[in-house]
Design a protein around this motif. Sequence first.
Motif, PDB file in Angstrom:
ATOM      1  N   ILE A 150       0.841  -1.196   0.000  1.00 62.43           N
ATOM      2  CA  ILE A 150       0.000   0.000   0.000  1.00 62.43           C
ATOM      3  C   ILE A 150       0.880   1.252   0.000  1.00 62.43           C
ATOM      4  O   ILE A 150       0.622   2.218  -0.727  1.00 62.43           O
ATOM      5  N   LEU A 151       1.967   1.227   0.786  1.00 59.60           N
ATOM      6  CA  LEU A 151       2.897   2.351   0.785  1.00 59.60           C
ATOM      7  C   LEU A 151       3.518   2.525  -0.598  1.00 59.60           C
ATOM      8  O   LEU A 151       3.618   3.652  -1.115  1.00 59.60           O
ATOM      9  N   ALA A 152       3.926   1.407  -1.211  1.00 51.66           N
ATOM     10  CA  ALA A 152       4.544   1.478  -2.540  1.00 51.66           C
ATOM     11  C   ALA A 152       3.562   2.013  -3.574  1.00 51.66           C
ATOM     12  O   ALA A 152       3.919   2.843  -4.426  1.00 51.66           O
ATOM     13  N   SER A 153       2.311   1.556  -3.511  1.00 49.12           N
ATOM     14  CA  SER A 153       1.311   2.015  -4.483  1.00 49.12           C
ATOM     15  C   SER A 153       1.027   3.503  -4.318  1.00 49.12           C
ATOM     16  O   SER A 153       0.840   4.225  -5.307  1.00 49.12           O
ATOM     17  N   LEU A 154       1.000   3.987  -3.078  1.00 43.24           N
ATOM     18  CA  LEU A 154       0.765   5.413  -2.847  1.00 43.24           C
ATOM     19  C   LEU A 154       1.932   6.255  -3.362  1.00 43.24           C
ATOM     20  O   LEU A 154       1.731   7.317  -3.959  1.00 43.24           O
ATOM     21  N   LEU A 155       3.155   5.772  -3.149  1.00 45.15           N
ATOM     22  CA  LEU A 155       4.322   6.481  -3.672  1.00 45.15           C
ATOM     23  C   LEU A 155       4.281   6.538  -5.196  1.00 45.15           C
ATOM     24  O   LEU A 155       4.565   7.579  -5.809  1.00 45.15           O
ATOM     25  N   MET A 156       3.916   5.406  -5.825  1.00 44.02           N
ATOM     26  CA  MET A 156       3.858   5.349  -7.280  1.00 44.02           C
ATOM     27  C   MET A 156       2.733   6.214  -7.824  1.00 44.02           C
ATOM     28  O   MET A 156       2.856   6.806  -8.898  1.00 44.02           O
ATOM     29  N   TYR A 157       1.626   6.293  -7.107  1.00 42.73           N
ATOM     30  CA  TYR A 157       0.473   7.059  -7.593  1.00 42.73           C
ATOM     31  C   TYR A 157       0.696   8.554  -7.443  1.00 42.73           C
ATOM     32  O   TYR A 157       0.356   9.340  -8.338  1.00 42.73           O
ATOM     33  N   PHE A 158       1.279   8.959  -6.311  1.00 44.31           N
ATOM     34  CA  PHE A 158       1.366  10.389  -6.003  1.00 44.31           C
ATOM     35  C   PHE A 158       2.730  11.011  -6.272  1.00 44.31           C
ATOM     36  O   PHE A 158       2.808  12.205  -6.576  1.00 44.31           O
ATOM     37  N   LEU A 159       3.829  10.251  -6.140  1.00 45.05           N
ATOM     38  CA  LEU A 159       5.144  10.890  -6.109  1.00 45.05           C
ATOM     39  C   LEU A 159       6.050  10.513  -7.273  1.00 45.05           C
ATOM     40  O   LEU A 159       6.313  11.324  -8.154  1.00 45.05           O
ATOM     41  N   VAL A 160       6.559   9.298  -7.279  1.00 46.89           N
ATOM     42  CA  VAL A 160       7.574   8.902  -8.258  1.00 46.89           C
ATOM     43  C   VAL A 160       7.280   7.501  -8.761  1.00 46.89           C
ATOM     44  O   VAL A 160       6.858   6.627  -7.996  1.00 46.89           O
ATOM     45  N   GLN A 161       7.502   7.299 -10.062  1.00 52.07           N
ATOM     46  CA  GLN A 161       7.325   5.978 -10.644  1.00 52.07           C
ATOM     47  C   GLN A 161       8.453   5.705 -11.631  1.00 52.07           C
ATOM     48  O   GLN A 161       8.949   6.627 -12.292  1.00 52.07           O
ATOM     49  N   HIS A 184      16.328   3.451 -18.206  1.00 52.38           N
ATOM     50  CA  HIS A 184      15.386   3.369 -17.090  1.00 52.38           C
ATOM     51  C   HIS A 184      15.326   4.747 -16.447  1.00 52.38           C
ATOM     52  O   HIS A 184      16.370   5.352 -16.186  1.00 52.38           O
ATOM     53  N   LEU A 185      14.125   5.234 -16.202  1.00 52.70           N
ATOM     54  CA  LEU A 185      14.013   6.584 -15.672  1.00 52.70           C
ATOM     55  C   LEU A 185      12.937   6.683 -14.607  1.00 52.70           C
ATOM     56  O   LEU A 185      12.033   5.855 -14.529  1.00 52.70           O
ATOM     57  N   PHE A 186      13.081   7.701 -13.779  1.00 52.34           N
ATOM     58  CA  PHE A 186      12.069   8.035 -12.795  1.00 52.34           C
ATOM     59  C   PHE A 186      11.227   9.187 -13.337  1.00 52.34           C
ATOM     60  O   PHE A 186      11.761  10.118 -13.950  1.00 52.34           O
ATOM     61  N   VAL A 187       9.933   9.107 -13.070  1.00 54.74           N
ATOM     62  CA  VAL A 187       9.004  10.153 -13.487  1.00 54.74           C
ATOM     63  C   VAL A 187       8.478  10.865 -12.254  1.00 54.74           C
ATOM     64  O   VAL A 187       7.999  10.218 -11.313  1.00 54.74           O
ATOM     65  N   ASN A 188       8.589  12.172 -12.255  1.00 55.98           N
ATOM     66  CA  ASN A 188       8.085  13.008 -11.160  1.00 55.98           C
ATOM     67  C   ASN A 188       6.574  13.178 -11.346  1.00 55.98           C
ATOM     68  O   ASN A 188       6.127  13.821 -12.301  1.00 55.98           O
ATOM     69  N   LYS A 189       5.781  12.626 -10.433  1.00 52.92           N
ATOM     70  CA  LYS A 189       4.325  12.631 -10.589  1.00 52.92           C
ATOM     71  C   LYS A 189       3.635  13.718  -9.772  1.00 52.92           C
ATOM     72  O   LYS A 189       2.417  13.835  -9.814  1.00 52.92           O
ATOM     73  N   PHE A 190       4.424  14.524  -9.032  1.00 59.42           N
ATOM     74  CA  PHE A 190       3.785  15.569  -8.221  1.00 59.42           C
ATOM     75  C   PHE A 190       4.078  16.972  -8.726  1.00 59.42           C
ATOM     76  O   PHE A 190       3.449  17.935  -8.286  1.00 59.42           O
ATOM     77  N   GLY A 215       1.166  18.714  -9.960  1.00 62.21           N
ATOM     78  CA  GLY A 215       0.067  18.660  -9.020  1.00 62.21           C
ATOM     79  C   GLY A 215      -0.251  17.227  -8.633  1.00 62.21           C
ATOM     80  O   GLY A 215      -0.102  16.300  -9.431  1.00 62.21           O
ATOM     81  N   VAL A 216      -0.661  17.044  -7.384  1.00 61.86           N
ATOM     82  CA  VAL A 216      -1.021  15.718  -6.881  1.00 61.86           C
ATOM     83  C   VAL A 216      -2.450  15.403  -7.325  1.00 61.86           C
ATOM     84  O   VAL A 216      -3.374  16.176  -7.090  1.00 61.86           O
ATOM     85  N   ARG A 217      -2.601  14.272  -7.987  1.00 61.58           N
ATOM     86  CA  ARG A 217      -3.922  13.891  -8.483  1.00 61.58           C
ATOM     87  C   ARG A 217      -4.799  13.370  -7.351  1.00 61.58           C
ATOM     88  O   ARG A 217      -4.377  12.517  -6.563  1.00 61.58           O
ATOM     89  N   LEU A 234      -2.023  21.275  -5.281  1.00 57.12           N
ATOM     90  CA  LEU A 234      -0.620  21.554  -4.954  1.00 57.12           C
ATOM     91  C   LEU A 234       0.276  21.539  -6.193  1.00 57.12           C
ATOM     92  O   LEU A 234       1.386  21.012  -6.178  1.00 57.12           O
ATOM     93  N   ARG A 235      -0.205  22.132  -7.268  1.00 56.21           N
ATOM     94  CA  ARG A 235       0.568  22.183  -8.516  1.00 56.21           C
ATOM     95  C   ARG A 235       1.817  23.048  -8.330  1.00 56.21           C
ATOM     96  O   ARG A 235       1.731  24.202  -7.911  1.00 56.21           O
ATOM     97  N   MET A 236       2.999  22.493  -8.652  1.00 56.58           N
ATOM     98  CA  MET A 236       4.245  23.233  -8.527  1.00 56.58           C
ATOM     99  C   MET A 236       4.537  24.070  -9.770  1.00 56.58           C
ATOM    100  O   MET A 236       5.131  25.136  -9.685  1.00 56.58           O
ATOM    101  N   LYS A 237       4.148  23.560 -10.929  1.00 58.69           N
ATOM    102  CA  LYS A 237       4.359  24.278 -12.183  1.00 58.69           C
ATOM    103  C   LYS A 237       3.411  23.718 -13.229  1.00 58.69           C
ATOM    104  O   LYS A 237       2.986  22.566 -13.149  1.00 58.69           O
TER     105      LYS A 237
END
Length: 330
Positions: A123-134, A152-158, A161-163, A172-175
Motif C-alpha cells: 500500500i505504501l509502494a502504491s501510494l508512492l507510485m500514484y502520487f510521487l515517483v514511478q 530506465h528513468l524516474f518520473v516526477n508525478k507531483f 500537481g497531486v492527483r 498543490l501544482r508546482m508548475k
Amino acid sequence: MEARLFWIGIAMFAYAWFTKRWTASGRLDDKLRASLWHALFLGLAGFSVTLIAVLSVESRLKFVGASAGSLSWREVVAGFVGGSLLGAFGLWRAYSSAEGAEKRRHFLNEDLEWAETVYSAVILASLLMYFLVQAFKIPSGSMESTLRIGDHLFVNKFVYGVRIPFTDKRVLRMKPVAAGDIVVFRFPTDDPESQHCGGTQFGKDFIKRVVAVSGDTLEIKNGVLVRNGTALGKEPFTQFVDSFRGDAPALAPPPALYQELWAGGALDTKLGDSMKDHFGPVKVPAGSYFMMGDNRDRSCDSRFWGPVHEKYVKGKAWVIYWPPNRMGAI
C-alpha cells in the motif's frame, strides 16, 4: 501497476483483519476451516506474485503501464493458475499435517505476519507510485537521441500537481506543463477498440516532448515546427533519420474539418502518415497539449492521434537511473 499493488494490499489487509478475529473467536480451530484459510492465503500470494511478474515482463516489452483500469485476460489467467497451484499446495500442506492443530495454528500465525507485512509495504509502494515517483523503461526509439532504448528513468508525478484519486483534479501544482517538457501520459483515448499506430493503444503509457500547449497554433512545414506563426528552426534535441521530406497531402480537408478530425483523434484515419512533414495548422484545445517524439521520422504522436488532455498526463520525466553511463537529469 500502482492500482494493482493497492488492491493486493487491500486483499492482504482484509485477510489479516479476519484472521485476527476468527482466530480469537475459535472459528479457525476446525481442521478443514484452518486448512482452507491457509490455502486462501497462499492462493492470494500466488495470484499476486504471478500478476506482478506478468506486469513486469509486459512493461519491459513495451512502454506500458497497467493503467487501463481492468485486468487483461493474460493477467487473470496467469494469476489464477499461479494462485490455484499455490493454494492447492497450502490446502494439502495444512490438512495433511501430522502434527495436527498446533502445526496449523503455526501456519496461520505465519500467514498473519506475512499478510501484515505485505499489506503495509505494497500500500505504501502504491501510494508512492500514484502520487510521487514511478519508474519506467524506454522500449522504442521515438525519443532518440534524448532517450534511448533500454533507458530506465524516474518520473516526477507531483510536479504538475497531486492527483486526487478517482478524479481528474490536481492540487498543490508546482508548475504548469510547458513546451519543452518531456512528459509521460496515458494514451489519450477511453475507447478500448481505438486503433492508432498500427494497433490498440488504450491504457498504454507514452513518453513524448510537449511542443505546444493550450491555445497555441501549430503547423509543420517541410519538417519544421511553426508555433504561433514563428518557425522554430532546427531544434537541438530533434533527430531526423530520413534523407528526404515527404510531400504535403494532395487533398487535405478544409481547415475547420481538419481541426475537428485532429481534435477528435481521427486525422490519421483520413490522411494516414502523409502529415508527418506537412501538418496543420491546428489550435491546441483548452486543457490539452501537442506531443511529439524527438525522433521525428520514427514517432507516432499528436500529429496522428490528436491532442493529449491534461487528465491523461502522469508526470514529468525526471532522471535516468540506468544504465550507469546514462545516469543524469533529463
